[in-house]
Design a protein around this motif. Sequence first.
Motif, short mmCIF file in Angstrom:
data_model
loop_
_atom_site.label_atom_id
_atom_site.label_comp_id
_atom_site.label_asym_id
_atom_site.label_seq_id
_atom_site.Cartn_x
_atom_site.Cartn_y
_atom_site.Cartn_z
N PRO A 34 0.99 -1.19 -0.17
CA PRO A 34 0.09 -0.02 0.01
C PRO A 34 0.85 1.24 -0.08
O PRO A 34 2.00 1.32 0.52
N GLY A 35 0.77 2.16 -0.90
CA GLY A 35 1.35 3.47 -1.06
C GLY A 35 0.24 4.81 -0.66
O GLY A 35 -0.37 4.58 0.35
N LEU A 36 0.94 5.78 -1.05
CA LEU A 36 0.26 7.08 -0.62
C LEU A 36 -1.33 7.07 -0.90
O LEU A 36 -1.82 6.65 -1.78
N THR A 37 -1.83 7.79 0.33
CA THR A 37 -3.42 7.83 0.03
C THR A 37 -3.84 9.21 0.54
O THR A 37 -3.39 9.87 1.35
N VAL A 38 -4.15 10.00 -0.73
CA VAL A 38 -4.47 11.48 -0.62
C VAL A 38 -5.82 11.75 -0.74
O VAL A 38 -6.20 11.48 -1.73
N ASN A 39 -6.17 12.74 0.13
CA ASN A 39 -7.47 13.20 0.02
C ASN A 39 -7.68 14.43 -1.18
O ASN A 39 -6.81 15.16 -1.00
N PRO A 59 -17.08 24.70 -0.17
CA PRO A 59 -16.56 24.14 1.20
C PRO A 59 -16.91 22.55 0.95
O PRO A 59 -17.73 22.36 0.33
N THR A 60 -16.02 21.74 1.20
CA THR A 60 -16.08 20.47 1.06
C THR A 60 -15.85 19.82 2.54
O THR A 60 -15.23 20.49 3.26
N SER A 61 -16.35 18.56 2.68
CA SER A 61 -16.02 17.79 3.57
C SER A 61 -15.65 16.31 3.50
O SER A 61 -15.96 15.85 2.33
N GLY A 62 -15.63 15.34 4.41
CA GLY A 62 -15.39 14.19 3.97
C GLY A 62 -14.14 14.06 3.18
O GLY A 62 -13.44 14.63 3.11
N HIS A 63 -14.06 12.68 2.52
CA HIS A 63 -12.76 12.40 1.70
C HIS A 63 -13.39 11.89 0.26
O HIS A 63 -14.25 11.07 0.49
N LEU A 64 -12.54 12.17 -0.63
CA LEU A 64 -12.55 11.67 -2.11
C LEU A 64 -10.92 11.08 -2.09
O LEU A 64 -10.50 11.92 -2.91
N ASN A 65 -10.70 10.22 -1.48
CA ASN A 65 -8.95 9.85 -1.68
C ASN A 65 -8.68 8.89 -2.91
O ASN A 65 -9.34 7.83 -3.37
N MET A 66 -7.65 9.46 -3.57
CA MET A 66 -6.85 8.68 -4.43
C MET A 66 -6.01 7.65 -3.90
O MET A 66 -5.60 7.99 -2.57
N THR A 67 -5.75 6.73 -4.28
CA THR A 67 -4.61 5.71 -3.75
C THR A 67 -3.93 5.08 -4.70
O THR A 67 -3.70 5.35 -5.80
N LEU A 268 -13.84 13.46 -9.55
CA LEU A 268 -14.81 13.59 -8.50
C LEU A 268 -14.50 14.92 -7.72
O LEU A 268 -15.14 15.68 -7.13
N GLY A 269 -13.18 15.04 -7.40
CA GLY A 269 -12.72 16.22 -6.44
C GLY A 269 -12.94 17.35 -6.98
O GLY A 269 -13.36 18.37 -6.36
N ILE A 270 -12.77 17.60 -8.28
CA ILE A 270 -12.98 18.70 -8.95
C ILE A 270 -14.44 19.19 -8.98
O ILE A 270 -14.91 20.33 -8.81
N ILE A 271 -15.41 18.20 -9.57
CA ILE A 271 -16.72 18.30 -9.26
C ILE A 271 -17.23 18.69 -7.90
O ILE A 271 -17.99 19.65 -7.74
N ASP A 272 -16.76 18.07 -6.91
CA ASP A 272 -17.28 18.50 -5.48
C ASP A 272 -16.97 19.81 -5.30
O ASP A 272 -17.70 20.61 -4.63
N LYS A 273 -15.80 20.33 -5.84
CA LYS A 273 -15.10 21.74 -5.25
C LYS A 273 -16.03 22.62 -6.15
O LYS A 273 -16.07 23.89 -5.58
N LEU A 274 -16.51 22.32 -7.11
CA LEU A 274 -17.32 23.34 -8.16
C LEU A 274 -18.90 23.55 -7.77
O LEU A 274 -19.52 24.01 -8.67
N ASP A 278 -21.96 18.36 -0.10
CA ASP A 278 -20.89 17.31 -0.40
C ASP A 278 -21.21 16.20 -1.12
O ASP A 278 -22.17 15.50 -0.76
N LEU A 279 -20.45 16.10 -1.98
CA LEU A 279 -20.52 14.96 -3.01
C LEU A 279 -20.71 13.72 -2.60
O LEU A 279 -21.40 12.66 -2.96
N ASN A 280 -19.83 13.47 -1.38
CA ASN A 280 -19.74 12.16 -0.65
C ASN A 280 -20.64 12.07 0.56
O ASN A 280 -20.43 10.97 1.25
N GLY A 281 -21.42 12.97 0.66
CA GLY A 281 -22.28 12.90 1.79
C GLY A 281 -21.56 13.03 3.62
O GLY A 281 -21.85 12.77 4.23
N GLY A 282 -20.19 13.66 3.29
CA GLY A 282 -19.39 13.75 4.27
C GLY A 282 -18.61 12.48 4.80
O GLY A 282 -18.09 12.41 5.62
#
Length: 368
Positions: A34-39, A59-67, A268-274, A278-282
Motif C-alpha cells: 500500500p502506498g500514498l493515500t491522498v484526499n 466548501p467540502t467535507s469528508g474524503h475523496l481519496n486517491m490511492t 470527482l474532487g473537481i466536481i465536488d469543489k465546483l 458534499d458530493l460524498n455526503g461527508g
Amino acid sequence: MPRRTATLLASLLTLIALLCAGVLIPVPYAEMSPGLTVNTLGKHEGETVLQIDGEKTYPTSGHLNMTTVQVTNSEYKMNLFESMYGWLSHDRLVVPRKMLYPDDKSADEVNQENAEEFSQSQEAAKVAALRQLKKRKLLDVKLGSHIVVGSVVKGGPAEGNLHAGDAIKAVDGKAVHNPSDVAKLVSQHKPGEKTVFTVIPAERVAAAEKRGKEPKGAKNVTLATMKAPEEERAIIGIEAAVDYTFPFDIDIRVEHVGGPSAGLMFSLGIIDKLTPGDLNGGEFVAGTGTIDETGKVGPIGGIAMKTVGARNKGATYFLTPEANCATASRDIPDGLTLIKVGDLDDAMDALRKIREKKTDQLPSCPKS
C-alpha cells in the motif's frame, strides 16, 4: 565422532547454508505494498491538492481519496526470504520484476512514462469533470479544443519543422477535427510524396489561450512523407493529440506520484469543489481508476494493495473499476464496501446513493 553428532552437525551446516542462500541469492521478483493515500479535497505536503482559480468554489467535507501502490525500486534485489514473506503477507504482493521494470526499458524510461501518464490523466480528469458538470447542468462551462502535434518522432520528416503544441488546422487543405483525421489524410499519399500541413505555432496558441482568444497566424509547412517502419503507408513522424482550452484554471498538486490511476478521483474532487454541498455526503470514500475525456473508467494495477491502504486510512467505501472488481473482491478488507463503476456517471450515481443513505442500492463488488 559419533554418528549421531556427525548427523546433527551435517544438518546444522545444511541449515546454515540454506539460510545464507536465502539471504544472499537474489530472486527475479519485486514487491508491491500500500502506498500514498491522498484526499483530493484536502492538502498534501502543505499544498491544496486541487487549486481552482477563476470560478466559484464551495466548501467540502469528508474524503475523496486517491490511492497508490508503493513498489521496490529498480536497484533493489529481493532475496528468497523476502519473497516468501511477501507471498505470505496480507499487505504485500510479490510480482515478477519484469512486470514493473521491463528488460527493454531503463528505470529512467519507466519513471518518465509514469510521469507522462500522470500528467495526461490530470488533463483527462479535468475534461471529464467539466463535461460531467455541463451534462448534469450543474455548471455552464465552455470547453474549447483543437488538434495539436502531441509529439515528434526523432529522425522523422517532421523533426525541426513541426513542434509539440503546434495546432493543426488542416492537412492538404482539408480541415481536421480529431487526431485520426491527421493520420488518415497523410496515409492517402505514397511514401516519399509531399504533404502540406496548415499549423499555428505553439507559442501563438499559448499566447491566445492566455487572452481567452482563438489562436491565429496559421502557416503552411510542406513535408516529404516517409514509409512507416512496419507498414506500407506514408507517415511524417508525429503523434496528433487533442489540446483543451479550459474556461478557468485547475491546477493539481501532488508530488512523487506517477501513472494514470488517480484520474477518476481527481474528476470527482473537481466536481465536488465546483458544486454546493458534499458530493460524498461527508463520508470517507476512496477509489482508483483511469479516466478518459469521455468519463470512461479503466482498470489499474495493484488493486488489492490500494483497498488495504484505503481501509488502513479509514475509508468505508471504495470506488472500484468494473474490470478490477473480480480481483478486488477476492480479499476485501473488513469494513470496506467495494463499489463497481464503469464510468463517471456510475461514480456520481454511487455518491448520490451514499448521500441519500441508500447504500443497499450500491452496485457492490460481491465477495468471491
